[in-house]
Scaffold this motif. Structure first.
Motif, PDB file in Angstrom:
ATOM      1  N   GLN A   1       0.824  -1.194   0.000  1.00 14.65           N
ATOM      2  CA  GLN A   1       0.000   0.000   0.000  1.00 14.65           C
ATOM      3  C   GLN A   1       0.870   1.261   0.000  1.00 14.65           C
ATOM      4  OE1 GLN A   1      -2.442  -0.726   3.535  1.00 14.65           O
ATOM      5  NE2 GLN A   1      -4.153  -1.253   2.198  1.00 14.65           N
ATOM      6  N   TYR A   2       0.294   2.322  -0.550  1.00 15.70           N
ATOM      7  CA  TYR A   2       0.994   3.599  -0.604  1.00 15.70           C
ATOM      8  C   TYR A   2       0.102   4.692  -0.019  1.00 15.70           C
ATOM      9  CZ  TYR A   2       4.269   1.273  -3.744  1.00 15.70           C
ATOM     10  OH  TYR A   2       5.192   0.423  -4.288  1.00 15.70           O
ATOM     11  N   LYS A   3       0.750   5.762   0.438  1.00 14.08           N
ATOM     12  CA  LYS A   3       0.015   6.867   1.049  1.00 14.08           C
ATOM     13  C   LYS A   3      -0.075   8.035   0.073  1.00 14.08           C
ATOM     14  CE  LYS A   3       0.308   7.681   5.397  1.00 14.08           C
ATOM     15  NZ  LYS A   3       0.758   8.019   6.752  1.00 14.08           N
ATOM     16  N   VAL A   4      -1.278   8.562  -0.058  1.00 12.40           N
ATOM     17  CA  VAL A   4      -1.526   9.755  -0.865  1.00 12.40           C
ATOM     18  C   VAL A   4      -1.850  10.892   0.100  1.00 12.40           C
ATOM     19  CG1 VAL A   4      -2.897  10.804  -2.696  1.00 12.40           C
ATOM     20  CG2 VAL A   4      -2.417   8.343  -2.749  1.00 12.40           C
ATOM     21  N   THR A   5      -1.066  11.959   0.040  1.00 12.73           N
ATOM     22  CA  THR A   5      -1.219  13.086   0.959  1.00 12.73           C
ATOM     23  C   THR A   5      -1.676  14.320   0.193  1.00 12.73           C
ATOM     24  OG1 THR A   5       0.580  12.208   2.330  1.00 12.73           O
ATOM     25  CG2 THR A   5      -0.071  14.500   2.690  1.00 12.73           C
ATOM     26  N   PHE A   6      -2.728  14.965   0.667  1.00  9.83           N
ATOM     27  CA  PHE A   6      -3.247  16.191   0.068  1.00  9.83           C
ATOM     28  C   PHE A   6      -2.894  17.365   0.976  1.00  9.83           C
ATOM     29  CE2 PHE A   6      -5.871  12.735  -1.407  1.00  9.83           C
ATOM     30  CZ  PHE A   6      -6.045  13.001  -2.755  1.00  9.83           C
ATOM     31  N   LYS A   7      -2.286  18.409   0.395  1.00  7.04           N
ATOM     32  CA  LYS A   7      -1.855  19.562   1.189  1.00  7.04           C
ATOM     33  C   LYS A   7      -2.298  20.878   0.561  1.00  7.04           C
ATOM     34  CE  LYS A   7       2.251  17.702   3.528  1.00  7.04           C
ATOM     35  NZ  LYS A   7       3.690  17.940   3.815  1.00  7.04           N
ATOM     36  N   ASP A   8      -2.351  21.903   1.421  1.00  7.68           N
ATOM     37  CA  ASP A   8      -2.604  23.266   0.973  1.00  7.68           C
ATOM     38  C   ASP A   8      -1.287  24.032   1.095  1.00  7.68           C
ATOM     39  OD1 ASP A   8      -3.299  25.862   0.513  1.00  7.68           O
ATOM     40  OD2 ASP A   8      -5.051  25.860   1.828  1.00  7.68           O
ATOM     41  N   PRO A   9      -0.676  24.418  -0.029  1.00  2.00           N
ATOM     42  CA  PRO A   9       0.640  25.075   0.031  1.00  2.00           C
ATOM     43  C   PRO A   9       0.591  26.506   0.557  1.00  2.00           C
ATOM     44  CG  PRO A   9      -0.184  25.078  -2.214  1.00  2.00           C
ATOM     45  CD  PRO A   9      -1.161  24.265  -1.397  1.00  2.00           C
ATOM     46  N   ASP A  10      -0.595  27.055   0.744  1.00  2.00           N
ATOM     47  CA  ASP A  10      -0.718  28.445   1.181  1.00  2.00           C
ATOM     48  C   ASP A  10      -0.637  28.621   2.694  1.00  2.00           C
ATOM     49  OD1 ASP A  10      -1.018  29.099  -1.460  1.00  2.00           O
ATOM     50  OD2 ASP A  10      -3.208  29.254  -1.373  1.00  2.00           O
ATOM     51  N   VAL A  11      -0.558  27.511   3.438  1.00  2.00           N
ATOM     52  CA  VAL A  11      -0.521  27.618   4.903  1.00  2.00           C
ATOM     53  C   VAL A  11       0.765  26.995   5.430  1.00  2.00           C
ATOM     54  CG1 VAL A  11      -3.020  27.574   5.084  1.00  2.00           C
ATOM     55  CG2 VAL A  11      -1.771  25.435   5.190  1.00  2.00           C
ATOM     56  N   ASP A  12       1.042  27.226   6.718  1.00  2.00           N
ATOM     57  CA  ASP A  12       2.253  26.692   7.340  1.00  2.00           C
ATOM     58  C   ASP A  12       2.247  25.169   7.293  1.00  2.00           C
ATOM     59  OD1 ASP A  12       3.027  29.266   7.901  1.00  2.00           O
ATOM     60  OD2 ASP A  12       2.141  29.252   9.924  1.00  2.00           O
ATOM     61  N   ASP A  13       3.448  24.586   7.321  1.00  2.00           N
ATOM     62  CA  ASP A  13       3.597  23.132   7.221  1.00  2.00           C
ATOM     63  C   ASP A  13       2.783  22.387   8.266  1.00  2.00           C
ATOM     64  OD1 ASP A  13       5.222  23.375   5.050  1.00  2.00           O
ATOM     65  OD2 ASP A  13       7.095  23.194   6.170  1.00  2.00           O
ATOM     66  N   ASP A  14       2.728  22.946   9.475  1.00  2.00           N
ATOM     67  CA  ASP A  14       2.021  22.255  10.556  1.00  2.00           C
ATOM     68  C   ASP A  14       0.523  22.154  10.285  1.00  2.00           C
ATOM     69  OD1 ASP A  14       4.390  21.983  11.844  1.00  2.00           O
ATOM     70  OD2 ASP A  14       4.094  23.709  13.173  1.00  2.00           O
ATOM     71  N   GLU A  15      -0.003  23.064   9.465  1.00  2.00           N
ATOM     72  CA  GLU A  15      -1.436  23.087   9.201  1.00  2.00           C
ATOM     73  C   GLU A  15      -1.766  22.772   7.729  1.00  2.00           C
ATOM     74  OE1 GLU A  15      -2.693  26.926  10.322  1.00  2.00           O
ATOM     75  OE2 GLU A  15      -2.178  26.713  12.436  1.00  2.00           O
ATOM     76  N   ALA A  16      -0.736  22.434   6.947  1.00  2.00           N
ATOM     77  CA  ALA A  16      -0.931  22.260   5.504  1.00  2.00           C
ATOM     78  C   ALA A  16      -1.700  20.994   5.160  1.00  2.00           C
ATOM     79  CB  ALA A  16       0.425  22.248   4.795  1.00  2.00           C
ATOM     80  N   LEU A  17      -1.615  19.970   6.020  1.00  2.00           N
ATOM     81  CA  LEU A  17      -2.238  18.689   5.706  1.00  2.00           C
ATOM     82  C   LEU A  17      -3.753  18.820   5.639  1.00  2.00           C
ATOM     83  CD1 LEU A  17      -1.770  15.656   5.219  1.00  2.00           C
ATOM     84  CD2 LEU A  17      -2.012  15.327   7.684  1.00  2.00           C
ATOM     85  N   MET A  18      -4.333  18.365   4.517  1.00  2.00           N
ATOM     86  CA  MET A  18      -5.778  18.428   4.326  1.00  2.00           C
ATOM     87  C   MET A  18      -6.425  17.055   4.474  1.00  2.00           C
ATOM     88  SD  MET A  18      -5.727  20.951   0.982  1.00  2.00           S
ATOM     89  CE  MET A  18      -7.512  21.113   0.885  1.00  2.00           C
ATOM     90  N   LYS A  19      -5.780  16.048   3.906  1.00  2.00           N
ATOM     91  CA  LYS A  19      -6.346  14.696   3.944  1.00  2.00           C
ATOM     92  C   LYS A  19      -5.276  13.701   3.517  1.00  2.00           C
ATOM     93  CE  LYS A  19     -10.569  14.077   2.553  1.00  2.00           C
ATOM     94  NZ  LYS A  19     -11.814  13.848   1.740  1.00  2.00           N
ATOM     95  N   THR A  20      -5.355  12.474   4.044  1.00  2.00           N
ATOM     96  CA  THR A  20      -4.468  11.396   3.593  1.00  2.00           C
ATOM     97  C   THR A  20      -5.315  10.179   3.238  1.00  2.00           C
ATOM     98  OG1 THR A  20      -4.157  10.550   5.847  1.00  2.00           O
ATOM     99  CG2 THR A  20      -2.529  12.142   5.018  1.00  2.00           C
ATOM    100  N   ARG A  21      -4.844   9.404   2.281  1.00  2.00           N
ATOM    101  CA  ARG A  21      -5.504   8.173   1.895  1.00  2.00           C
ATOM    102  C   ARG A  21      -4.461   7.069   1.756  1.00  2.00           C
ATOM    103  NH1 ARG A  21      -9.653  10.007  -2.980  1.00  2.00           N
ATOM    104  NH2 ARG A  21     -11.057  11.278  -1.724  1.00  2.00           N
ATOM    105  N   THR A  22      -4.828   5.882   2.146  1.00  2.00           N
ATOM    106  CA  THR A  22      -3.969   4.711   1.965  1.00  2.00           C
ATOM    107  C   THR A  22      -4.595   3.839   0.876  1.00  2.00           C
ATOM    108  OG1 THR A  22      -3.300   4.781   4.282  1.00  2.00           O
ATOM    109  CG2 THR A  22      -2.884   2.739   3.074  1.00  2.00           C
ATOM    110  N   ILE A  23      -3.862   3.639  -0.208  1.00  2.00           N
ATOM    111  CA  ILE A  23      -4.394   2.961  -1.392  1.00  2.00           C
ATOM    112  C   ILE A  23      -3.549   1.740  -1.719  1.00  2.00           C
ATOM    113  CG2 ILE A  23      -5.062   3.238  -3.821  1.00  2.00           C
ATOM    114  CD1 ILE A  23      -6.594   5.078  -1.994  1.00  2.00           C
TER     115      ILE A  23
END
Length: 350
Positions: free
Chosen positions: A175-197
């Protein structure tokens, strides 16, 4: 006696000519695969469209004649076809949820009897309750075969085909991890969603919402210079991947009643060109409607195709497209007036 003989002769001639007329169509009926890997079925000189029974199995072809897989909406009903395009019937598990399909293929709803036992299926066709029928087959969203999970293992009805659903232990899947981020915010708050596929499984993107901004695309680079994907695109997962949301700031709308929003955007290539060679450039333009819209400015972006149509290109802020890799790319013009209207144009890179 002579008249009877003539009548038989005429009837025989009509039947023979009918068989001769039909024979070429039957003889030339065959499956064909286009350059992009899509399957069609040709009969004589025409591509099949809609539902078609072939070798005792039912298949659905869209208006372009391309075979569809996964969920299919037809005549107000929902159907499901596996990766080979075969319409499914009976008790089927899709993304961990239990559905019942009639012999004619439609998904069933409400109270239904399966093997002399009553079950309830909600308005989406999903079986609900603590007791569920055992599925005969399992698939993911797009029609890939999966191992059916025992109904009492399903804890989260909203789970996807990933580690959210307990494994039956029959085989180990990478399995692999897909990470969705918002580049407009700080790294600590950039994570939007993760999926394991699961490896080699197809993943569908989603459309995020951000106050004051219009979503443009997902991109493999935070600055938007990587490979872009629409929210309704899909890819086959072969490694860990991080995707960054690309936004356009929404222009504050005026309360003035004279403000006119953009309703549609048509993107065109210079001189009607739709295909360019690798390394070449093409100027594209946006026709904004209505032509009296208050704000007619657009932002340009480009995303790759899917599956065998993967191409690569870059685009400037003025709409100059430069081809990088062969395949297909989608050029997008996004309205900046807050209407969220996007115009698209497909370019083939040879």
């Amino acid at each position: 006696m002579k008249h009877k003989f003539l009548n038989k002769l005429i009837a025989t001639s009509v039947i023979t000519s009918t068989i001769i007329a039909l024979a070429p169509v039957g003889a030339s009926a065959e499956w064909i695969k286009n350059y992009y890997g899509n399957w069609s079925y040709i009969e004589g000189y025409s591509l099949a469209t809609g539902w078609k029974q072939i070798s005792d199995k039912w298949y659905f072809f869209d208006y372009l004649g391309q075979m569809r897989t996964g969920w299919i909406s037809s005549n107000g009903e929902w159907y499901y076809a596996n990766l080979s395009g075969e319409m499914q019937t009976g008790v089927i598990q899709i993304e961990g949820k239990i559905y019942l399909f009639a012999q004619s293929g439609e998904v069933q709803k409400g109270n239904c009897i399966v093997n002399s036992k009553l079950y309830y299926f909600d308005d989406n066709g999903v079986c609900v309750g603590n007791d569920m029928p055992m599925p005969s087959k399992g698939f993911d969203y797009y029609g890939n075969s999966t191992v059916p999970y025992i109904p009492n293992q399903i804890i989260n009805q909203g789970a996807k085909m990933s580690s959210d659903i307990p494994s039956d232990g029959s085989k180990q899947v990478k399995q692999y991890k897909v990470t969705f981020k918002d580049p407009d915010v700080d790294d600590d708050e950039a994570l939007m969603k993760t999926r394991t596929i699961d490896e080699n499984k197809r993943m569908l993107f989603y459309k995020p919402i951000k106050s004051g901004y219009t979503f443009v695309e997902w991109n493999t680079r935070d600055d938007g210079d990587g490979t872009g994907y629409d929210y309704d695109d899909s890819i086959i997962i072969k490694k860990d991947i991080t995707l960054y949301a690309q936004w356009v700031k929404t222009v504050e709308t005026s309360t003035d009643a004279d403000t006119v929003k953009v309703t549609s955007i048509k993107v065109l290539g210079s001189n009607g060109i739709t295909s360019i060679a690798k390394g070449a450039s093409l100027q594209v333009s946006a026709q904004v409607l209505p032509n009296y819209a208050t704000n007619q400015a657009v932002t340009w972006s480009v995303s790759s195709g899917t599956n065998n149509t993967l191409g690569e290109a870059t685009i400037s802020t003025t709409g100059k497209l430069t081809a990088v890799a062969s395949g297909q790319v989608t050029v997008k013009a996004t309205a900046t007036d807050g209407s969220g209207v996007i115009g698209k144009f497909i370019v083939t890179i040879t």
